[in-house]
Design a protein around this motif. Sequence first.
Motif, short mmCIF file in Angstrom:
data_model
loop_
_atom_site.label_atom_id
_atom_site.label_comp_id
_atom_site.label_asym_id
_atom_site.label_seq_id
_atom_site.Cartn_x
_atom_site.Cartn_y
_atom_site.Cartn_z
N GLU A 27 0.82 -1.94 0.24
CA GLU A 27 0.03 -0.08 0.37
C GLU A 27 0.51 1.09 0.03
O GLU A 27 1.85 1.12 1.04
N THR A 28 0.08 1.98 -0.95
CA THR A 28 1.66 3.82 -1.28
C THR A 28 0.80 4.33 0.26
O THR A 28 -0.01 4.55 0.25
N PRO A 29 1.83 4.91 1.23
CA PRO A 29 1.99 5.68 1.77
C PRO A 29 1.43 6.76 1.64
O PRO A 29 1.23 7.28 0.15
N PRO A 30 -0.20 7.62 2.38
CA PRO A 30 -0.77 8.79 1.68
C PRO A 30 0.50 10.22 1.33
O PRO A 30 1.59 10.20 2.47
N LEU A 31 0.05 10.55 0.51
CA LEU A 31 0.56 12.26 0.07
C LEU A 31 0.31 13.12 1.56
O LEU A 31 1.52 13.89 2.27
N LEU A 32 -0.33 13.20 1.59
CA LEU A 32 -0.56 14.02 3.14
C LEU A 32 -1.10 13.34 4.35
O LEU A 32 -2.09 12.36 4.45
N ALA A 33 -1.16 13.39 5.74
CA ALA A 33 -1.57 12.96 6.30
C ALA A 33 -2.04 13.77 7.52
O ALA A 33 -0.64 14.23 8.45
N VAL A 34 -3.76 13.64 7.77
CA VAL A 34 -3.29 14.67 9.24
C VAL A 34 -4.29 13.92 9.68
O VAL A 34 -5.05 12.85 9.96
N LEU A 47 -3.87 23.88 6.82
CA LEU A 47 -2.26 23.08 5.58
C LEU A 47 -1.35 24.61 4.92
O LEU A 47 -0.76 24.17 4.45
N ALA A 48 -2.64 25.19 4.59
CA ALA A 48 -1.87 26.57 4.07
C ALA A 48 -0.56 27.28 5.05
O ALA A 48 0.33 28.10 4.53
N GLY A 49 -0.75 27.13 6.42
CA GLY A 49 -0.08 27.82 6.74
C GLY A 49 -0.26 28.45 7.57
O GLY A 49 0.50 30.05 8.26
N PHE A 50 -1.42 29.23 8.14
CA PHE A 50 -2.10 30.58 7.93
C PHE A 50 -2.76 29.90 9.71
O PHE A 50 -3.26 31.34 9.51
N GLU A 51 -2.77 28.80 10.19
CA GLU A 51 -3.47 28.79 11.10
C GLU A 51 -2.70 27.69 11.71
O GLU A 51 -2.00 26.73 10.97
N HIS A 52 -2.11 27.30 13.34
CA HIS A 52 -1.76 26.27 13.88
C HIS A 52 -2.36 25.81 14.07
O HIS A 52 -3.42 26.15 15.11
N PRO A 53 -2.87 24.44 14.51
CA PRO A 53 -3.54 23.92 15.43
C PRO A 53 -3.44 23.29 17.16
O PRO A 53 -2.01 23.72 17.08
N ASP A 54 -4.40 23.26 17.76
CA ASP A 54 -4.02 23.19 19.01
C ASP A 54 -3.18 21.52 19.61
O ASP A 54 -2.55 21.97 20.26
N ARG A 55 -3.50 21.27 18.64
CA ARG A 55 -2.84 19.55 18.99
C ARG A 55 -3.03 18.41 17.88
O ARG A 55 -3.64 19.19 16.57
N GLY A 56 -2.26 17.44 17.44
CA GLY A 56 -2.27 17.25 16.16
C GLY A 56 -1.73 16.91 15.48
O GLY A 56 -0.37 17.66 15.88
N SER A 57 -1.00 16.21 14.01
CA SER A 57 -0.04 16.26 13.31
C SER A 57 -0.22 16.33 11.90
O SER A 57 -1.73 16.08 11.38
N ASP A 67 7.09 16.51 8.30
CA ASP A 67 6.41 17.48 9.29
C ASP A 67 5.96 18.72 8.86
O ASP A 67 6.75 20.08 8.38
N LEU A 68 4.70 19.02 8.16
CA LEU A 68 4.03 20.01 7.45
C LEU A 68 4.01 21.34 8.16
O LEU A 68 4.89 22.86 8.11
N LEU A 69 3.60 21.19 9.30
CA LEU A 69 3.40 22.50 10.17
C LEU A 69 4.63 23.02 10.75
O LEU A 69 4.70 24.23 11.88
N ALA A 70 5.95 22.18 10.65
CA ALA A 70 6.79 22.91 10.84
C ALA A 70 8.31 23.84 10.47
O ALA A 70 9.05 24.60 10.76
N THR A 71 7.10 23.58 8.87
CA THR A 71 7.62 23.97 7.63
C THR A 71 6.90 26.11 7.50
O THR A 71 5.26 26.11 7.65
N PRO A 72 7.08 27.03 7.40
CA PRO A 72 6.96 28.28 7.56
C PRO A 72 6.03 28.23 6.14
O PRO A 72 6.21 27.66 5.42
N PRO A 73 4.86 28.81 6.31
CA PRO A 73 3.71 28.40 4.83
C PRO A 73 4.30 28.91 4.58
O PRO A 73 4.28 28.60 2.89
#
Length: 355
Positions: free
Chosen positions: A7-14, A57-67, A74-80
């Motif tokens: 099974e191919t891993p997903p491109l994006l995993a929320v 996903l675009a980087g204009f908000e940051h979640p309170d929890r989750g990855s 890690d997309l959240l660690a990358t500046p928009p």
Amino acid sequence: MTAPPVETPPLLAVEGVGRAFGDVTALDDVTLDIRQGEFFALLGPSGCGKTTLLRILAGFEHPDRGSVTLDGADLLATPPHKRPVNLMFQSYALFPHMSVAKNIAYGLEREKIPRAEVKSRVAEVLETVGLAEHADRRPHQLSGGQRQRVALARAIVKRPRLLLLDEPLSALDKKVRAGMQLELKRLQNEVGITFIVVTHDQEEAMSLADRIAVFDRGRVLQVDPPVALYERPRTRFVADFVGDNNLFSGTARPDGLEAPMLGLLPARPGPDDGSPAALAVRPERVKLGAPGTGLLNGTVVDVGFYGGVSHLVVQVPGHETPVLVATQGPSQVQVGAPVGMAWSAGDAVLVPQDE
């Protein structure tokens, strides 16, 4: 012995993403996997959380929890501005003083891409969206559909891994919107970029997407391809929100729904026997007949005809809302006529009464 396919891993995993604004929960433990090259739709009513997820996903908000990971990173660690992600705004946000070509080239020029490469990539994307002849025009000289193509061209010319579209067709009239739905799908297939579209328009989502995630009050209720979502909803909300449906409340039985004042209505097995449930049956699955010959009897209170289909509204004693019936071609039944209605068990779905 043949080895099972890998099974191919997903491109994006929320994973388990949550976001609250004060006392309002915008996202509640959202988990999604999106594949490479997929056209994925986030569908739901206003305020359900889909745009908040897009902004994360675009980087204009940051979640309170989750990855959130993209290709395992890690997309959240990358500046928009460093994310391989582009967002196409609902308003298109074109520069009015620039030509079509200059609008498309703007992002590449800001990244100091060599001039020859900018020119080549702009020319290529203009051909892709069918605007090569309009390269020197200004946005005000274009139609709404053409401006939308410019915005798309500007988004894909940077070759992102992920293209986010926020209500991309809402500014267009119905006829242009239908044409642009086909154009979007063609374009996505041609460029091979993963598209994620936010929409409250179920018809738009069903027309465009390979898979759809239905949101309500910050939660993902169901993720499925359009046909499965339409034919096999898993909750009452999904059954009611996606397309027209007739809903009956009652008690689940092994062979259907026991509905007060209506009796046993056939459906595919669903919730446990004896639990509160709802039966959903699509208007096109309901068959008309003579009074007294079907599951239900009622009186026709309205008849409409459009799209080659007759849409009848039937009032049924003991049922609060009218029953909708769709039949091919002009209807031979007049307003005020008594009718019988029936459907097979395989054409109706039982879902839990409370989500």
